[in-house]
Design an enzyme around this catalytic site. Structure first.
Site, PDB file in Angstrom:
ATOM      1  CE1 TYR A   1      34.340  38.548  19.952  1.00 22.01           C
ATOM      2  CE2 TYR A   1      33.633  39.799  17.295  1.00 22.01           C
ATOM      3  CZ  TYR A   1      34.181  39.637  19.238  1.00 22.01           C
ATOM      4  OH  TYR A   1      34.509  41.169  19.963  1.00 22.01           O
ATOM      5  CB  CYS A   2      29.702  34.787  21.444  1.00 25.35           C
ATOM      6  SG  CYS A   2      29.759  32.769  21.192  1.00 25.35           S
ATOM      7  NE  ARG A   3      31.531  31.895  28.100  1.00 22.81           N
ATOM      8  CZ  ARG A   3      32.391  30.713  28.086  1.00 22.81           C
ATOM      9  NH1 ARG A   3      33.444  30.648  29.143  1.00 22.81           N
ATOM     10  NH2 ARG A   3      31.574  29.949  28.601  1.00 22.81           N
TER      11      ARG A   3
ATOM     12  CB  ILE B   1      36.651  36.125  21.939  1.00 25.23           C
ATOM     13  CG1 ILE B   1      38.057  37.594  22.338  1.00 25.23           C
ATOM     14  CG2 ILE B   1      35.742  35.820  23.510  1.00 25.23           C
ATOM     15  CD1 ILE B   1      36.991  37.582  22.708  1.00 25.23           C
TER      16      ILE B   1
END
Length: 103
Positions: free
Chosen positions: A64-66, A93
């Protein structure tokens, strides 16, 4: 492979060998992360590739990332490096409604 949050979490929780991978910057990671995540910043170029290559290709990676864009790219890179099980968290996220650990 892109997964909605509920599928991403369900598959992760069912897998003893799962690894959660956060590909955001260290500064972003330090603002809060998903429990047990390891941080390897995709913006670090060749260092990112080198650190990914050192991982166990037989495990499943939940990435995952932003927002889901960098992690989608990270999954592509991982696939090219021979990882068969890299799962991107759609929405990142930003849309995560589970617990966030604040260091």
């Amino acid at each position: 492979m892109n997964l909605q949050q509920e599928d991403w979490v369900a598959q992760f929780e069912a897998d003893e060998n799962a690894v959660i991978l956060d590909v955001r910057t260290e500064a972003e990671f330090n603002e809060g992360f998903i429990a047990n995540a390891i941080n390897i910043d995709i913006h670090r170029g060749q260092d990112f590739v080198s650190e990914i290559e050192a991982l166990d290709k037989h495990k499943k990676y939940y990435v995952y990332c932003r927002s889901g864009m960098r992690s989608a790219k990270a999954c592509e890179i991982m696939n090219q490096l021979g990882f068969e099980n890299a799962y991107n968290l759609l929405g990142g996220i930003l849309e995560w409604d589970g617990e966030i650990i604040e260091p």
